[in-house]
Design an enzyme around this catalytic site. Structure first.
Site, PDB file in Angstrom:
ATOM      1  N   TYR A  68       0.825  -1.210   0.000  1.00 49.46           N
ATOM      2  CA  TYR A  68       0.000   0.000   0.000  1.00 49.46           C
ATOM      3  C   TYR A  68       0.859   1.261   0.000  1.00 49.46           C
ATOM      4  O   TYR A  68       0.405   2.321  -0.427  1.00 49.46           O
ATOM      5  CB  TYR A  68      -0.901   0.054   1.228  1.00 49.46           C
ATOM      6  CG  TYR A  68      -1.911  -1.054   1.363  1.00 49.46           C
ATOM      7  CD1 TYR A  68      -2.230  -1.897   0.298  1.00 49.46           C
ATOM      8  CD2 TYR A  68      -2.566  -1.268   2.573  1.00 49.46           C
ATOM      9  CE1 TYR A  68      -3.167  -2.914   0.436  1.00 49.46           C
ATOM     10  CE2 TYR A  68      -3.502  -2.271   2.719  1.00 49.46           C
ATOM     11  CZ  TYR A  68      -3.795  -3.094   1.661  1.00 49.46           C
ATOM     12  OH  TYR A  68      -4.716  -4.102   1.821  1.00 49.46           O
ATOM     13  N   HIS A 123       0.040 -11.720   1.468  1.00 43.40           N
ATOM     14  CA  HIS A 123      -1.025 -10.942   0.843  1.00 43.40           C
ATOM     15  C   HIS A 123      -1.794 -11.685  -0.244  1.00 43.40           C
ATOM     16  O   HIS A 123      -2.968 -11.405  -0.492  1.00 43.40           O
ATOM     17  CB  HIS A 123      -0.433  -9.658   0.265  1.00 43.40           C
ATOM     18  CG  HIS A 123      -1.389  -8.523   0.190  1.00 43.40           C
ATOM     19  ND1 HIS A 123      -0.995  -7.211   0.148  1.00 43.40           N
ATOM     20  CD2 HIS A 123      -2.746  -8.479   0.139  1.00 43.40           C
ATOM     21  CE1 HIS A 123      -2.043  -6.427   0.084  1.00 43.40           C
ATOM     22  NE2 HIS A 123      -3.133  -7.168   0.069  1.00 43.40           N
TER      23      HIS A 123
END
Length: 299
Positions: A68, A123
């Site tokens: 991110y 992830h």
């Protein structure tokens, strides 16, 4: 009153390793996601202030990821909040640097100014020795070692399908505590949900508000409108309650204080079994996915 939003009054969910996680977390991806890698080191003060506001309201579960580019903001917000570290549940994720999960976590900790995280997730399952220089079994072994070393209290995965989970369980010495997936009435992912329940893996949902944010004119619109009028609750609170009452954890985001208060209050809402079933039945045929589209899943 703000007191009703304190952590001690907010529901938590027990994980399979004995730890617990607040049932609603604030995310720092989506709108905050930095697409330009060169900006990852530039602190976004708007995000820092937003996270600080969330913490002040009782959002003590913060979700981020190396991809991110917002771990620096999370660390700044935690430091500036003045809250004891142990009051805040921090999740981060590894994917870009999956070749070396241990170093990746050290990098994440350094960016956040923390000694440990509460939950460390892989992830996505889309990596291999050929693509990323590490096998899924070796990557998971590294996470197990990080847990034993105290660098993370719990470990888990994100965006894992049943086939990925089955494979993981053949070599895992420590079972994943969480599988964070996109889930809402328009993407119920029932096969994954059922497998996780059978194997004591908690499901954590992102994009929980898709029916009102991304498909506002879908078949659930009149259903949520009717329930909202009848129950005196907002459509967002009803969607949150739909997930929470089925034992799931939620990750959401908003920069607006009033919206955050609304979300936290959803933890105290109780829907009838009939209402839960109606939302599920009406939503199921839509099958809307926002992230990790077919191109990703086909890898």
């Amino acid at each position: 009153m703000r007191s009703v939003l304190r952590k001690e009054n907010m529901n938590s969910v027990a994980l399979n390793d004995g730890t617990s996680i607040p049932c609603i977390g604030i995310g720092s991806g989506t709108a905050w996601f930095k697409t330009d890698v060169s900006t990852h080191s530039i602190i976004n003060r708007e995000l820092v202030d937003s996270v600080k506001s969330a913490l002040s309201l009782g959002f003590y579960h913060i979700d981020t990821a190396e991809g991110y580019g917002t771990e620096g903001e999370i660390g700044a917000a935690i430091k500036e909040s003045g809250l004891p570290r142990e009051k805040i549940f921090v999740t981060t994720k590894v994917f870009k640097n999956i070749k070396d999960p241990k170093q990746a976590l050290e990098n994440s900790l350094a960016k956040m100014g923390l000694d440990y995280v509460d939950l460390y997730l892989i992830h996505a399952p889309f990596f291999s020795v050929e693509k990323s220089g590490i096998s899924p079994s070796d990557a998971w072994k590294a996470l197990e070692e990080l847990k034993k070393e105290g660098k993370t209290k719990s470990i888990g995965v994100s965006n894992y399908r049943v086939s990925d989970l089955k494979s993981l369980l053949t070599y895992a010495k420590i079972k994943p505590s969480v599988n964070q997936i996109e889930l809402n009435p328009y993407l119920p992912q029932q096969e994954i949900v059922d497998f996780c329940k059978e194997n004591d893996i908690k499901v954590e949902c992102y994009t929980p508000l898709a029916p009102i944010v991304h498909v506002p004119d879908g078949p659930l619109s009149p259903v949520l409108s009717e329930m909202s009028s009848r129950l005196g609750k907002t459509p967002a609170q009803i969607l949150f309650a739909w997930s929470l009452q089925q034992g799931r954890i939620i990750v959401t985001t908003s920069s607006k204080e009033e919206r955050l208060k609304e979300y936290l209050e959803a933890a105290s809402i109780k829907l009838s079994e009939e209402d839960i079933q109606k939302i599920s039945t009406v939503g199921k045929p839509v099958q809307f996915r926002k992230f990790w589209t077919k191109e990703d899943w086909s890898q």
